[in-house]
Structure formats: C-alpha cells, structure tokens
Design a protein around this motif. Sequence first.
Motif, PDB file in Angstrom:
ATOM      1  N   THR A  38       0.606  -1.253  -0.010  1.00  0.00           N
ATOM      2  CA  THR A  38       0.006   0.002   0.107  1.00  0.00           C
ATOM      3  C   THR A  38       0.922   1.346  -0.130  1.00  0.00           C
ATOM      4  N   SER A 223     -10.364  -0.664  -6.277  1.00  0.00           N
ATOM      5  CA  SER A 223      -9.222  -0.662  -6.131  1.00  0.00           C
ATOM      6  C   SER A 223      -8.299  -0.106  -7.357  1.00  0.00           C
ATOM      7  N   LEU A 225      -4.500  -1.178  -8.939  1.00  0.00           N
ATOM      8  CA  LEU A 225      -3.021  -1.538  -8.871  1.00  0.00           C
ATOM      9  C   LEU A 225      -2.089  -1.264 -10.127  1.00  0.00           C
ATOM     10  N   ASP A 241      -0.619  -0.585  -4.491  1.00  0.00           N
ATOM     11  CA  ASP A 241      -2.024  -0.198  -4.560  1.00  0.00           C
ATOM     12  C   ASP A 241      -1.527   1.378  -4.673  1.00  0.00           C
TER      13      ASP A 241
END
Length: 747
Positions: A38, A223, A225, A241
């Motif tokens: 993250t 999300s 990525l 992320d």
Amino acid sequence: MKKQFSFTTLMMLAAVTLLITSACKSGTKEESQDPQNTLVAEIDTGIVYVSDTIDIPHDSIWAEAIYKNILYYVADDGGKMFICRIDLNDPETVWVMPIAIGAEEIILRAAVDENDIVHLLVNQYNDDNHAKHINTAWRRFAADGTVLDILTVGEFFIGAEFHFVTGFEISTSGNAHISVNNDIYVINPDGELVYQVTCGGPVIGLFRDYTGKTYAHWRRENSYLMAMIDEDSRGLAASYDITAAGSLLGGGSNSQGTFFLFTDRTAYSFDTEEFTLTEIFNWFDIGIITGHANSGFHLDDDRFLWVGRSSIMTNDAVSFRVVRPRTEEEAILAAERAAAQDGQPELVVNGLPMKEGNIVLGVAYLGGSTDIMKAVLDFNQANPNTQIEVRDYGGNDDAAFNMNLDIIRGNAPDVIMMNSRLPYHAYVHMGLLIDLYPLLEEEDFEWGDYYENIIRAYEYDGILPAVPISFFASAMSGKMSDLSYLGKNEWTMAEFIDFADRYPESNLFWIPTKPFVLDILLTANGEHIVDWTGENYFNRSLFIEMIEFANRFHDEDKYEVNWLMTDLPDRVADGDLRLWAGIATFSDIQWKVERFGEPILNIGYPSEEGSGFLAYANHLLAISKNSENVGTAWRFISFLLSDERQSEMDVPIRRSSREAEMDWYKEFWMNNIESLGLESWFFESIDEEFAKIKEIFDTVYKIKVIDMQINNIILEEVGAYFYGNKTAAEVADVVENRIGIYVKEQR
C-alpha cells in the motif's frame, strides 16, 4: 471564524451520514489474491508549474510515443500517413517520414524502442468503411519510414466477444506487450505468443520505464493496482496499491526512474525504485482541462509532456503541452497582476453587504464536466484575488458522506454543485442553503431569456435553494400505434397500469427487472410517496400499488441484461419492448424511431397526478449558509448564467443559447439526411420534430430530485416482498417506520 451550525442540525447530518455510510458499506469485499503493498501519496505543494504549447504542423494525430526526450507521432494529412519526430529540447524542427497505411486500417497505438524503431498496432477491417474488424497487426518501421515487417497478432485475442486494446509497449528484449480486457499478451519479435498474463480486473494501461520494463495498471473492485511484468517468471511482480491516484489516463518514465501518472484532476510522480507516489500538481493550477484518451510522459529533466485529445473516438484536435516549473520572473509577474486587480463592486442584498473573497466549490462529481472546469479556470484567471478552490467529493455514494463530514466540521464549501446522490431535500429542510431569489432580484434577472419553468421548479416553500445552470428533459417513448388511444402525452399511475394490462406478455422496459421498474416509478413519484411538509408524510396506498406492480417483472438475479443492447431490434420487432425512457434530444428520439420502426409518441413518466415529462439539472448550484463570501459565490453562479458562458454549455438553461444550439443541430441533420441514412426514418419534417422537443422544454414543470437515502431504504426492504418473505403490507410497515425516522430528523 466560520459560523457553526446548531447541535440539532449537526446531529441530523450525523444521522444522514451514518445512514448513507451503512448503505454504501454493506456487502463483503473480496480479499485480494495479488501480492500487494500500500502506498501513501506524498503531497508537494511548494512548486508551481506552467505549460507551454508545442506547435506541430499537423492537425490529425493518430498515436504518439516517446523515448527519453524524443517525441514520435503518427500524422494523417488527407489520407497520407507520416511518422514525425521532434526533439523536445529543440522543438522547432520536425522530421517527417512518409509511411504506407491502408484505407482499411486504423492505427490504435504507437511505441518506440531504443533502436529508433517505431512500432504501430493497427486494426484491420474488411473494407475502407471499417464495417467488420478482421484482425490486428503489429507493424515495425525503420527511422526512414521503411516497413521492416508486418506481423498478425489479433489471432490471440480477437476471438473474445468484446476486446478493447488499452496498452501497447515494447520491452528491451523486443517483445510486444498488448493489454486487452483483463489480459496482457506477450508476443516475441517473430509474432509468436510467448505467454499471457491475467490481471485481477480490467487493464487500464501499460507503461514502459527507462530500462525497457513494462508496468501494468489495472482496476479490481474499488482499487487500482500497478505491477511490473516479470519476463523471467512470466507473470506479475509484486503489485502496488495506487488507489490514491485512482484511474490513470497516462504515464511514461524518464531515465531517473519515475513515471508521470495522471488522472483527469491530478498529476503524480511514481518512483519505480522506491515505489512511492507523489502528487506534483493538479490541472486547475496549470490551466489545462484534461479531455479524453490522454497520454503523458516524464522527460529527462523536471518537465512533463501532456497529450490531450478532444474525443476518445477521433484523431482530431490533439494538443501537445510541456509542463515545467514556473520561473522566478513568471512568479513576480503573477503577483503583480494580482496586486493590480481592481476591487469588485460590493454586492448589497436587503441592505446587507455580501462579502467577497476566495471561495470553495464543492462538487459531488466533476469528471466529464468540462464546461464547469473551464468556467473555474476562466473565472480564476479573470479574478486572481478571488480564487475558486475545487473540492471534489467523488461520484459515488461516498459523495454525500464526505460532504456531510465537512459540514459537521464547520468546513462546508461555499458553493455546492449537486448531483442526484446528494440529499438535496435534507439540506433544504435543515436550512443549510441560502435563498437565491433575493440575489436574482438584485441582479434584475431576465427571466424571459431563461427556462423559467425549470428554474422555478426548484422552488421550495417560497425560496429558491438552488439554481440549475444546465438541464436535461427526460421522456418515455413508445409506438404511436400502442399509445395513441390515450389522446395525450402524459398518464397517471392508473393509466400506466392499464397500458401494461393491454400487453401482458411484453416487457415494458429495456431492463424488465423488479428493482429497475420500481426505480422508474420512484423517480416520478418520490414527492407523492413522502410529503416533507405534511403530517401524513407517507403515502401507504401508492407505495403498495407501486411495489405490487413492480413485482410483475423479473427477479434481478435471474435476468441477464444485454448491456451492449444488441438484442434491442429483435425485442422491438417481437413486441417484447414497449417503452423506452431517455433524454429528449432529436438524435435520441430518432434513434428510438429507427428501432421501433414506426412513428413514436413521447410521453411523460407515470405519476399520481399525471405530471408528464421530467427535467433534471445537469449542474445544480447552491450557496451554503455557512459561506462568509456570498458575494464571490454569487458572482461565480452569475458568471455561469451569463450569455457567453451559457453558449459553451452542452445543455444550457438560457433559452436563447439552447435554441441556438438546437438550430445548429437542425441544420446539421437537414444537410446530412442522405449520408446519415435518415431518409428512411419516420418523421414528417425536421422542423416539426424540433418543435416537439421545444414544446417539451417549455411545458415540463416537474423536476427529477431523488433522495438517495429514501430510495436506499425502500430498495433494502422491498426485496423481502419480491422474494416472498413478507407481504406488501408488512414491507410497507417497515419502510414507513424507517422513512418516518429519517424525515423527522430532517425537520
């Protein structure tokens, strides 16, 4: 210090926020299967950037690529194709190399490698009308434009039901990386498929770094990525992320190992070694309105190249701009200009001065609103001492939650641009919006040059809490032979149900599911279900009538929707589709005429009183009672209502601007009847058709304002009736109780 709201108001907002949060957060989120890290975005606000336009001798650009500071693009001049090359350190000179591309081919994307070889990905069709896509080719060109080879690559992915190429890059090994849907195809220089990588969602784009490695950017649920394609393991390396950046439009790396990544609002730098994401600027500060199908690259210095297109479907109107740090001299000039600005005259309403100063425009959804974005830029450039800051609350159900949090904290925006997901009725009932009528009177507003019926439709209890800047009108349409017996273009709920009884074997709507049909009925009858001002706030009998009618249709989980709508002609021909709801424009109406195969009747939405057509604001603006700069806030709204600005709106509220726009479209259709195939469509004359649309605009008086919280309550509870777990009366009891609590909290 900003004025604080009362404790009761804050508690009401907190309740609304909690209810919305509960509705938005329901459901179980699937855990990621990807190795993932993250990132936390770092914000650098210390550098101000400006942009310089790169002038190019071509208007029609198909694709572009960059290697270090050398820009390559494919130009089309009257059907003659060229590969062009510009050194961005000396952009005055353009090298032009003619190439051969067939009329039956369309260039999708370009890439360039360290050997100065230009690679093109080209769609091939069966004729020069591009009627049928038959293959995709990988073409390679030498620096002088000579064709090195042509490889067929579409065989690896063209068999998919729907395929859309989103990325094309060349690695150091010479392999082509092509992203289609959820997959990345790695093809060697001989045209053989080496391996295939499947991502956890749609691939948005591919980016090549300075070492020749390719990175994939994809979306999975909510999300975003990013990961490198590892050619050794033939898969993806660890993913990162980058949801902080969101859905990226473009990106490219420089020799320092940083990507230039950007959305339609913000630009970021992504370090491919440290894997850090840093916000570097937003487009409002640069004065650029991002359009469709953009790309961009980080040059081998502190500059960035931005490429913008006016449309995702065309190669026209392409612009190249180099974004660079502002010089000290430019900063001094900007400061002097702001200091020299004449003060705006003070606005006085009802004897009270309306203060001037910087304001915040809070919007529930900004993406795609290029007319509003341009207005903000123009307003800021004309008023350097009273700047507008844009606060984007997002386009999904989180918008109301985020807005309410700011209001609770005493940090409400000065101007609120609302969409249907913001609780408009709740804001009005809690007294959060000022009355705009006195401001209109102070300005001696020319009502006759606006659609007064639309503006006054937003009046509530004698005040005007918000003003529409632009609007759509929406109608339902069906075959004239089916609907002519009504003798009018509106109907009550009883008449609508009688129509459905006439065709029991048909589906009335494109999506004939219980929730979809109920949502249409709620759209037209929301104020009849819930009366915010009366004592009997819930119309129980109408609610039961609506859900019993919706229950005639398909269960949502048992009906497969054809989202591409390829089955529409057959469904209409078979009599399976009787009604179509949509925006009242000439092209939309004629599109329906073509599919129904005969003249149609435009009719309103069914409601308790048979109110006819619906209008809804494309942009609906209000001023917060918490604003300390009402004068500037109103000046911006007046700016949007001006003749100059209205003429740039897609769907203006100013009558003269809307009619001038319609006249232009009418002339376009009349001049292109034969080429567009309109001679077979069913209308007596284009003049009469446009007159019917103008009549809709003049007569609509009912607005589409949806309280999403009430709709969410109904849709959450009504499933128990649709699946046979409760009776209609039992569901009505629960809904009446929940809505009652919600309404009383807002009073």
